[in-house]
Design an enzyme around this catalytic site. Structure first.
Site, mmCIF file in Angstrom:
data_model
loop_
_atom_site.group_PDB
_atom_site.id
_atom_site.type_symbol
_atom_site.label_atom_id
_atom_site.label_comp_id
_atom_site.label_asym_id
_atom_site.label_seq_id
_atom_site.Cartn_x
_atom_site.Cartn_y
_atom_site.Cartn_z
ATOM 1 N N CYS A 1 -4.675 1.306 7.013
ATOM 2 C CA CYS A 1 -4.738 2.754 7.505
ATOM 3 C C CYS A 1 -4.562 3.774 7.428
ATOM 4 O O CYS A 1 -4.245 4.363 6.216
ATOM 5 C CB CYS A 1 -2.807 2.627 7.963
ATOM 6 N N CYS B 1 -2.036 6.768 7.411
ATOM 7 C CA CYS B 1 -1.434 6.476 6.618
ATOM 8 C C CYS B 1 -1.715 6.832 5.356
ATOM 9 O O CYS B 1 -1.005 7.849 4.198
ATOM 10 C CB CYS B 1 -0.842 5.377 5.668
ATOM 11 N N ASP B 2 -3.540 6.444 4.744
ATOM 12 C CA ASP B 2 -3.825 6.372 3.758
ATOM 13 C C ASP B 2 -5.009 7.638 3.314
ATOM 14 O O ASP B 2 -5.575 8.378 2.746
ATOM 15 C CB ASP B 2 -4.345 5.842 2.376
#
Ligand code: NDP
Length: 329
Positions: free
Chosen positions: A141, A144-145
């Site tokens: 992701c 997200c990261d």
């Protein structure tokens, strides 16, 4: 056991549904499933969920959600749902239907309303080193990261719309982005391809597959193979700090296939703003008949956003709709 509201899944959608359902006095039972806390717990830190200005580790966040649901009366069952039988109303019979859910094949729950929040699982390549570095450079992701890789070099695997979108997103943060594409072309829509190909920070490595990731305790490189099996087959090593998988997701919906309408990729079909599920319609792709009392929330019904905050929002919607349905019985 007879319950008013049964929730399947312990990610942000399931826990949020539980908070809302328990505050509505539905005394929900939540079946936690194989991965307590859901997909989010495969990431290292959550920085984009509102309310955590300093970020939060996903286990703490999911535990907070669980405790919040517990505080209002949710009962948790650890176990995996192995079978369901959702009942459709019989024409001319006004009696409310009961939906059946079995946990570990033996424990039967009968529920007026079921909220499905079983999420989706990112696909991985299946190579050994991908598991070794999970959470230490391997991510599924970028939203997200990606932030953890500012000014670094990363690789994105895949040639579809998700891969192109993630490569572009990462190019906004990183020094350099490789795209590792197994075919000699991108599968993504034309506009996404153009964005990638015109981005000077992105280098597309066509006809490459990943053999293994390397590094001391975290990802520091990847060994790729070019044109495997062809006369010009060659090994290439790239130095990278992050390795992002973008080769698709599997919605965790196989159990429900006979009872609710799914799209061709297996995502649960809900209509418009609702979380209401539909009965499957054989031979007609358009699901027109709702299945009263069955609702879906989170990534199992969302091929587009796949974000914890969106999943949580849809969990709230499902619980509100379940409450309204139960009160109408
Ligand atoms: P896709 O299935 O479209 O693409 C998957 C990509 O991963 C393909 O390039 C595929 O290669 C590659 N791949 C699959 N398995 C492997 C493997 N084992 N090794 C290497 N590469 C692999 O998935 P997406 O998640 O990209 O998209 C899903 C759907 O969502 C699509 O319909 C897409 O259009 C849509 N979407 C739309 C967006 C938008 O419009 N903005 C954004 C994101 C998704 P190959 O081509 O060789 O099969």
């Amino acid at each position: 056991m007879k319950v008013k509201c049964l929730i399947i899944g312990s990610g942000p959608a399931g826990y949020t549904a539980a908070i809302y359902a328990s505050r509505a006095n539905l005394a929900p039972v939540l079946i936690e499933g194989p991965q307590l806390g859901g997909q989010l717990t495969t990431t290292t830190e959550v920085e984009n969920f509102p309310g955590y200005p300093d970020g939060i580790d996903p286990f703490t966040m999911m535990d907070d959600m669980r405790r919040q649901a517990e505080r209002f009366g949710t009962t948790f069952v650890s176990g995996i749902v192995t079978k369901v039988e959702f009942a459709a109303p019989v024409t001319g019979n006004p009696s409310p239907v009961t939906h059946k859910v079995w946990v570990e094949d033996t424990d039967l729950y009968e529920a007026d309303a079921v909220i499905i929040a079983t999420g989706a699982s990112a696909k991985y390549l299946g190579i050994e080193s991908e598991r070794t570095y999970r959470g230490r450079g391997v991510s599924a992701c970028a939203t997200c990261d990606g932030f953890f890789y500012r000014k670094k070099t990363v690789a994105v695997v895949g040639g579809g719309d998700t891969a192109c979108e993630e490569a572009n997103y990462l190019a906004g943060l990183c020094e350099k982005v490789y795209m590792i594409v197994r075919k000699p072309y991108l599968r993504a829509s034309e506009i996404m391809q153009q964005r990638v190909l015109n981005n000077p920070k992105i280098e597309v490595l066509f006809e490459h597959n990943t053999l293994q990731l390397t590094g001391e305790g975290k990802v520091q490189g990847a060994d790729l193979i070019f044109r495997k099996g062809e006369p010009d087959e060659a090994i290439k090593h790239i130095a990278i700090d992050g390795f992002f998988l973008a080769i698709g997701h599997h919605p965790n919906t196989g159990l429900f296939r006979d009872f609710i309408a799914l799209d061709p990729e297996g995502y649960i079909i809900t209509e418009g703003h609702s979380t209401q599920c539909y009965q499957p319609v054989t031979g007609n792709p358009s699901p027109v008949t709702p299945l009263p009392g069955v609702f879906a929330a989170g990534d199992c019904a969302d091929p587009h956003y796949r974000q914890a905050v969106v999943a949580a929002g849809s969990g709230a919607k499902a619980a509100i709709e379940a409450d309204k349905y139960i009160k109408s019985l």
